[in-house]
Design an enzyme around this catalytic site. Structure first.
Site, mmCIF file in Angstrom:
data_model
loop_
_atom_site.group_PDB
_atom_site.id
_atom_site.type_symbol
_atom_site.label_atom_id
_atom_site.label_comp_id
_atom_site.label_asym_id
_atom_site.label_seq_id
_atom_site.Cartn_x
_atom_site.Cartn_y
_atom_site.Cartn_z
ATOM 1 N N LYS A 98 0.810 -1.238 0.000
ATOM 2 C CA LYS A 98 0.000 0.000 0.000
ATOM 3 C C LYS A 98 0.840 1.284 0.000
ATOM 4 C CE LYS A 98 -3.746 -2.124 2.613
ATOM 5 N NZ LYS A 98 -4.701 -1.992 3.728
ATOM 6 N N ASP A 123 -9.703 2.251 2.880
ATOM 7 C CA ASP A 123 -9.726 1.665 4.229
ATOM 8 C C ASP A 123 -10.461 2.577 5.210
ATOM 9 O OD1 ASP A 123 -8.423 -0.715 3.660
ATOM 10 O OD2 ASP A 123 -6.429 0.107 4.044
HETATM 11 P P1 NAP Z 1 1.009 -2.056 10.822
HETATM 12 O O1 NAP Z 1 1.110 -0.899 9.911
HETATM 13 O O2 NAP Z 1 2.095 -3.067 10.866
HETATM 14 O O3 NAP Z 1 0.787 -1.481 12.332
HETATM 15 C C1 NAP Z 1 0.670 -2.348 13.425
HETATM 16 C C2 NAP Z 1 0.570 -1.536 14.712
HETATM 17 O O4 NAP Z 1 0.389 -2.480 15.787
HETATM 18 C C3 NAP Z 1 1.801 -0.703 15.043
HETATM 19 O O5 NAP Z 1 1.392 0.504 15.611
HETATM 20 C C4 NAP Z 1 2.538 -1.572 16.060
HETATM 21 O O6 NAP Z 1 3.239 -0.822 17.049
HETATM 22 C C5 NAP Z 1 1.406 -2.272 16.764
HETATM 23 N N1 NAP Z 1 1.856 -3.560 17.294
HETATM 24 C C6 NAP Z 1 2.366 -4.591 16.570
HETATM 25 N N2 NAP Z 1 2.688 -5.601 17.407
HETATM 26 C C7 NAP Z 1 2.397 -5.170 18.659
HETATM 27 C C8 NAP Z 1 2.526 -5.747 19.938
HETATM 28 N N3 NAP Z 1 3.039 -6.993 20.116
HETATM 29 N N4 NAP Z 1 2.126 -5.031 21.025
HETATM 30 C C9 NAP Z 1 1.634 -3.793 20.872
HETATM 31 N N5 NAP Z 1 1.500 -3.177 19.672
HETATM 32 C C10 NAP Z 1 1.868 -3.877 18.583
HETATM 33 O O7 NAP Z 1 -0.329 -2.903 10.535
HETATM 34 P P2 NAP Z 1 -1.680 -2.379 9.844
HETATM 35 O O8 NAP Z 1 -1.566 -2.547 8.377
HETATM 36 O O9 NAP Z 1 -2.026 -1.057 10.416
HETATM 37 O O10 NAP Z 1 -2.721 -3.510 10.339
HETATM 38 C C11 NAP Z 1 -3.184 -3.526 11.685
HETATM 39 C C12 NAP Z 1 -4.241 -4.616 11.863
HETATM 40 O O11 NAP Z 1 -5.363 -4.355 11.012
HETATM 41 C C13 NAP Z 1 -3.759 -6.022 11.477
HETATM 42 O O12 NAP Z 1 -4.214 -6.909 12.473
HETATM 43 C C14 NAP Z 1 -4.450 -6.326 10.171
HETATM 44 O O13 NAP Z 1 -4.771 -7.688 10.019
HETATM 45 C C15 NAP Z 1 -5.746 -5.532 10.304
HETATM 46 N N6 NAP Z 1 -6.286 -5.122 8.993
HETATM 47 C C16 NAP Z 1 -7.627 -5.257 8.786
HETATM 48 C C17 NAP Z 1 -8.178 -4.868 7.582
HETATM 49 C C18 NAP Z 1 -9.652 -5.041 7.355
HETATM 50 O O14 NAP Z 1 -10.114 -4.750 6.240
HETATM 51 N N7 NAP Z 1 -10.410 -5.483 8.335
HETATM 52 C C19 NAP Z 1 -7.369 -4.289 6.584
HETATM 53 C C20 NAP Z 1 -6.006 -4.152 6.832
HETATM 54 C C21 NAP Z 1 -5.479 -4.579 8.042
HETATM 55 P P3 NAP Z 1 4.724 -0.203 16.799
HETATM 56 O O15 NAP Z 1 4.492 1.102 16.111
HETATM 57 O O16 NAP Z 1 5.265 -0.034 18.169
HETATM 58 O O17 NAP Z 1 5.464 -1.203 15.951
#
Ligand code: NAP
Length: 287
Positions: free
Chosen positions: A74, A112
């Protein structure tokens, strides 16, 4: 009988991996029900991040109508688009998940944030409400845009505080570290944008149950499992829960309308998602 022919327009999703994606099933079923399965077909391709540049060229030369981008493309794909054709909202969020090819001009969008806003607005008038966003990655940025767009106030909690601060600066909210998580109990809406609770970490949750109450709405972006630990515990506390499948649905509806120029058949697309998400969960728990 398959109605695909040489005039059928191709839409597709790229990601790495991509095989788990429900977008092809959701879009193709919608084409079929609307009787436009001779005009459009939706496929998927696993693409390595270093090949994204070539995909953009292929979209142009092959006249691919719509390109959906999922993890990890993305942000990367934006490098290969002409900035003047990237929607200002996608630029602000910093991610493009949807590209529409209008006669060789590739236009980038982010749907999104609509995936977050549309289901929330069905439940609550967001104006003046307080929202906790857990996480500060790509989905959290889309959430921050959606809620601030609607006149709600948000506080972002993130493991890495600097990322929460960047996000709150960009979208006009507050940033707090996880040690202040107790203040979530005073907020109207809780949005999870961390992977805590997602397979294979189903036993984890980003928020202790004691901070959730029946006056709150809890929305988890995770869609596999369908019901995360966070949502199960929120239900036990009497809160209203919203599933990640809703976000997947509404971002897909917005894409469908951009690609086809037609109103999306919401109930059909919901049926496909729920059937697939719940069926794959049942398969996993039985095997
Ligand atoms: P991302 O950009 O990798 O961001 C993940 C976030 O979670 C970061 O802020 C990270 O913190 C935090 N994090 C990761 N591991 C952690 C842990 N062990 N403890 C505390 N915080 C943690 O991911 P994203 O693309 O935003 O996706 C986030 C979630 O949304 C995922 O679960 C994904 O499956 C879901 N999602 C859903 C849809 C939908 O259509 N429903 C679409 C896309 C994604 P740091 O900044 O400290 O690393």
């Amino acid at each position: 009988m398959l109605r695909i022919n040489a005039k059928t327009k191709i839409c597709m999703i790229i990601g790495d991996p991509v095989e788990h994606s429900l977008s092809p099933a959701m879009h193709n079923r919608a084409y079929e029900v609307l009787g436009i399965d001779d005009e459009f077909v939706f496929i998927g391709a696993r693409v390595k991040i270093e090949d994204v540049k070539d995909v953009v060229r292929a979209v142009k030369v092959m006249g691919i109508r719509g390109l959906t981008c999922t993890i990890p493309h993305k942000v990367e794909i934006m490098k290969y688009l002409d900035k003047k054709y990237i929607d200002p909202v996608a630029l602000k969020i910093g991610a493009v998940n949807t590209i529409v090819n209008d006669n060789g001009v590739l236009k980038g969008f982010n749907t999104d944030w609509q995936g977050v806003l549309a289901p929330l607005e069905k439940e609550i008038d967001l104006e003046g409400k307080s929202v906790a966003i857990l996480g500060a990655g790509g989905v959290a940025r889309a959430m921050a845009y959606a809620v601030s767009f609607s006149g709600a106030f948000f506080t972002v909690f993130n493991r890495t505080l600097e990322k929460a601060e960047d996000l709150s600066r960009d979208f006009g909210g507050q940033a707090r570290s996880y040690k202040d998580i107790a203040c979530v109990q005073d907020m109207d809406i809780i949005l999870n944008a961390t992977p805590l609770g997602m397979a294979p970490r189903e036993n984890e949750t980003p928020l202790p149950k004691k901070y959730i109450s029946k006056k709150q709405i809890v929305f988890d972006a995770i869609y596999a499992p369908y019901e995360t630990r966070l949502l199960l515990e929120a239900k036990q506390q009497g809160a209203k829960v919203m599933h990640g499948a809703e976000m997947l649905l509404y971002q897909g509806i917005a894409q469908f309308e951009l690609y086809t120029g037609r109103k999306a058949p919401e109930s059909i697309m919901r049926e496909v998602l729920e059937k697939n998400v719940i069926a794959s969960e049942a398969k996993q728990s039985s095997g």
